[in-house]
Design an enzyme around this catalytic site. Structure first.
Site, PDB file in Angstrom:
ATOM      1  N   LYS A 178       0.829  -1.204   0.000  1.00  0.00           N
ATOM      2  CA  LYS A 178       0.000   0.000   0.000  1.00  0.00           C
ATOM      3  C   LYS A 178       0.865   1.257   0.000  1.00  0.00           C
ATOM      4  O   LYS A 178       0.440   2.294  -0.520  1.00  0.00           O
ATOM      5  CB  LYS A 178      -0.988   0.002   1.170  1.00  0.00           C
ATOM      6  N   SER A 181       7.925  12.792  10.484  1.00  0.00           N
ATOM      7  CA  SER A 181       7.401  11.646   9.734  1.00  0.00           C
ATOM      8  C   SER A 181       7.902  11.683   8.298  1.00  0.00           C
ATOM      9  O   SER A 181       7.837  12.711   7.618  1.00  0.00           O
ATOM     10  CB  SER A 181       5.873  11.674   9.742  1.00  0.00           C
ATOM     11  N   GLN A 207       6.433  10.490   5.913  1.00  0.00           N
ATOM     12  CA  GLN A 207       5.288  10.777   5.053  1.00  0.00           C
ATOM     13  C   GLN A 207       5.125  12.274   4.824  1.00  0.00           C
ATOM     14  O   GLN A 207       4.682  12.695   3.750  1.00  0.00           O
ATOM     15  CB  GLN A 207       4.014  10.175   5.650  1.00  0.00           C
ATOM     16  N   SER A 210      13.483   6.878   8.953  1.00  0.00           N
ATOM     17  CA  SER A 210      12.700   6.201   7.910  1.00  0.00           C
ATOM     18  C   SER A 210      13.204   6.543   6.512  1.00  0.00           C
ATOM     19  O   SER A 210      12.425   6.755   5.577  1.00  0.00           O
ATOM     20  CB  SER A 210      11.208   6.553   8.040  1.00  0.00           C
ATOM     21  N   ASP A 228       7.093  -0.236  11.000  1.00  0.00           N
ATOM     22  CA  ASP A 228       5.871  -1.016  10.811  1.00  0.00           C
ATOM     23  C   ASP A 228       6.036  -2.506  11.095  1.00  0.00           C
ATOM     24  O   ASP A 228       5.037  -3.233  11.171  1.00  0.00           O
ATOM     25  CB  ASP A 228       5.335  -0.830   9.394  1.00  0.00           C
ATOM     26  N   ARG A 249       0.939   2.316  19.652  1.00  0.00           N
ATOM     27  CA  ARG A 249       1.309   0.906  19.541  1.00  0.00           C
ATOM     28  C   ARG A 249       2.201   0.437  20.679  1.00  0.00           C
ATOM     29  O   ARG A 249       2.212  -0.763  21.000  1.00  0.00           O
ATOM     30  CB  ARG A 249       1.980   0.659  18.179  1.00  0.00           C
TER      31      ARG A 249
END
Length: 406
Positions: free
Chosen positions: A21, A143, A145, A171, A287, A318
Site C-alpha cells: 500500500k 514523519s 510521510q 525512515s 511497521d 502501539r
C-alpha cells in the site's frame, strides 16, 4: 466480532501476498500528477488505497479519509496544488494524529491550509493553487510521510523545492522509495547528505507495476519462526525491493527463518537456529516492530528495540497497546524511555483464552494473531485487517488454522 484461532500441527502453503500500500499510494498520486494516461498494475486492494483512489477522482470537495494516515498526509499536499476549496477529514483517531509540521511547511511555500477544529490536527480546509516553492527546512526526525508528501508535489512548484533536513533523518527507506518512484515518472532529484533539491519539471505518464508487501510478509515469517518444520512460499516479493521492510529477511534469519528467492517469490522455512537476545533500531522499519516484539516473546528471546517514537502516533499508541496485549498472554514488556521497548524475559500468569484487543489497528490484529501458535487467544474486531490486508484471515485458514467466529 471476534475470532478464536486454533493453530495447525504444521505450516505448509503458498501465500499470494497483498501488494504494497505504501507503493500503491505513491503510484496513485504520481500518476494523477502525470495525467493518468497509462495504467497502474497490481494496485493494493485495501481500505487505504480505496480512499486514495476515490479522493483523486475529485468528485467531491469534502473528503473523508477515515483512518488512512498516509492518505491524509499525501492528499494534504496534493490538494494544496489543485484549484478549488477542499476539506479533508477523517476518523476520531485521525483527528488526534498531528499534522501541524506538514501544514506549516506547506503554508511556508505558498499553500493556504487552515484548521477547522483543533489547531495542529485534521480536519483541514485547503484552498488549492499553484505553489511558489523555494527553500524549506525541516527536522530530519519528522514523519517520512510529511517529507514524501512535499517531495512528490515539488516538481509542480514555480521554484521547485530545496529541502534541508536537520539532524538524524528517520525512515530513510521511505524517502528513497518516493524519489525512486518519482524517477520512474520522469522526475529527477538530487539528494546529498541533508539536502534534497527538486527543480520545476513535468511528470511523465508511465505504466507501473506494484510489488508485494514486505510488511505483510513479516507475519508469515513470524509464524515460520515459531513453528518447527514450517515451509511456505510467499508470492510477489522482490529481493532487490525498494521497501525498507524487506529487512525482515535478514532479521528473521537471526530468529531461525531461512529465505530462498526465486524470480517471483520467496520460499521460507524454519531452521531452528536462533540467537538468544535481539537488539535492533527500528527507526527505518517501524511497521514491523510489532511483529518482532510478539515473535521474540513467543520464542523466549529477550529484546531491546529502539527507534520507535513514531509508534505512539500510528493508528493507535502501539507501544501502550503492545504492553497491554502481551501482558494478557503473560509477557511483561517495558518502555524505559521514549522510543524504546524491551523485554528481559519476565513472565506472569494469565487467564485463557486471552481476548486480544486490536485498537482499530490492522497491525495489532495481524502481529498478535501469531500468538495463537503458542497460546489460546481470541482476536477482537478482526475486520480491522481490511486497512492493508483484506484476505489475511482467508490466508490464515489456507495454511491450516481453524477460525471460529464468536
Amino acid at each position: 466480532m471476534m475470532y478464536a484461532l486454533t493453530p495447525p500441527t504444521r505450516l505448509r502453503g503458498t501465500i499470494d501476498l497483498p501488494t504494497s500500500k505504501s507503493i500503491s499510494n505513491r503510484a496513485l498520486l504520481l500518476s494523477s500528477l502525470a495525467g493518468n494516461t497509462l495504467p497502474l498494475s497490481k494496485i493494493a486492494t485495501c481500505d487505504d488505497t480505496t480512499v486514495m483512489q476515490k479522493a483523486l477522482q475529485k468528485d467531491h470537495h469534502t473528503i473523508d479519509i477515515g483512518a488512512a494516515g498516509t492518505a491524509m498526509r499525501f492528499l494534504s499536499a496534493y490538494f494544496a496544488t489543485q484549484e478549488g476549496v477542499w476539506t479533508l477529514t477523517g476518523s476520531a483517531r485521525m483527528k488526534q494524529r498531528p499534522i501541524r509540521l506538514l501544514v506549516e511547511a506547506l503554508n511556508a511555500i505558498g499553500a493556504d491550509i487552515r484548521y477547522l477544529e483543533k489547531t495542529g490536527f485534521p480536519p483541514l480546509k485547503i484552498t488549492g493553487k499553484a505553489l511558489q516553492g523555494g527553500n524549506l527546512t525541516l527536522e530530519g526526525n519528522v514523519s517520512s510521510q510529511f517529507i514524501s508528501a512535499l517531495l512528490m508535489i515539488a516538481p509542480t512548484m514555480q521554484q521547485g523545492l530545496s529541502l534541508t533536513l536537520n539532524g538524524e533523518i528517520i525512515s530513510q527507506p521511505y524517502i528513497h522509495m518516493t524519489l525512486k518512484m518519482m524517477e520512474s515518472f520522469g522526475v529527477k532529484a538530487e539528494w546529498e547528505t541533508q539536502h534534497i533539491i527538486i527543480k520545476p519539471q513535468p511528470y511523465h505518464p508511465t505504466s507501473f507495476v506494484v510489488e508485494s508487501d514486505w510488511s505483510a510478509a513479516s507475519y508469515w515469517y513470524g509464524m515460520a519462526a515459531l513453528m518447527p518444520d514450517s515451509d511456505m512460499t510467499l508470492i510477489g516479493l522482490q529481493k532487490d525491493s525498494m521497501q525498507g521492510d524487506s529487512k525482515v529477511v535478514e532479521l528473521f534469519q537471526l530468529l531461525g527463518v531461512h529465505s530462498e528467492f526465486t524470480e517471483h517469490s520467496v520460499h521460507i522455512f524454519s531452521t531452528g537456529e536462533k540467537i538468544t537476545f535481539l537488539s535492533y533500531d527500528f527507526v527505518n522499519q517501524p511497521d514491523i516492530a510489532q511483529t518482532f516484539a510478539v515473535t521474540c516473546c513467543l520464542l523466549d528471546i529477550p529484546f531491546r528495540f529502539e527507534g520507535l517514537k513514531s509508534l505512539i502516533i500510528k493508528e493507535t499508541n502501539r507501544i501502550a497497546a503492545l504492553k497491554a496485549e502481551l501482558l494478557k498472554i503473560g509477557y511483561i514488556i517495558n518502555d524505559p524511555e521514549e522510543g524504546v521497548l524491551e523485554w528481559n524475559g519476565t513472565k506472569t500468569s494469565f487467564n485463557v483464552p486471552a481476548v486480544i484487543e486490536t485498537y482499530d489497528d490492522h497491525r495489532m490484529a495481524m502481529s498478535l494473531a501469531i500468538a495463537a501458535l503458542k497460546h489460546q487467544i481470541i482476536i477482537a474486531h478482526p475486520e480491522v485487517v481490511s486497512k492493508s490486508y483484506p484476505n489475511f484471515w482467508k490466508d490464515v485458514e489456507q495454511v491450516g488454522f481453524l477460525i471460529q467466529p464468536k
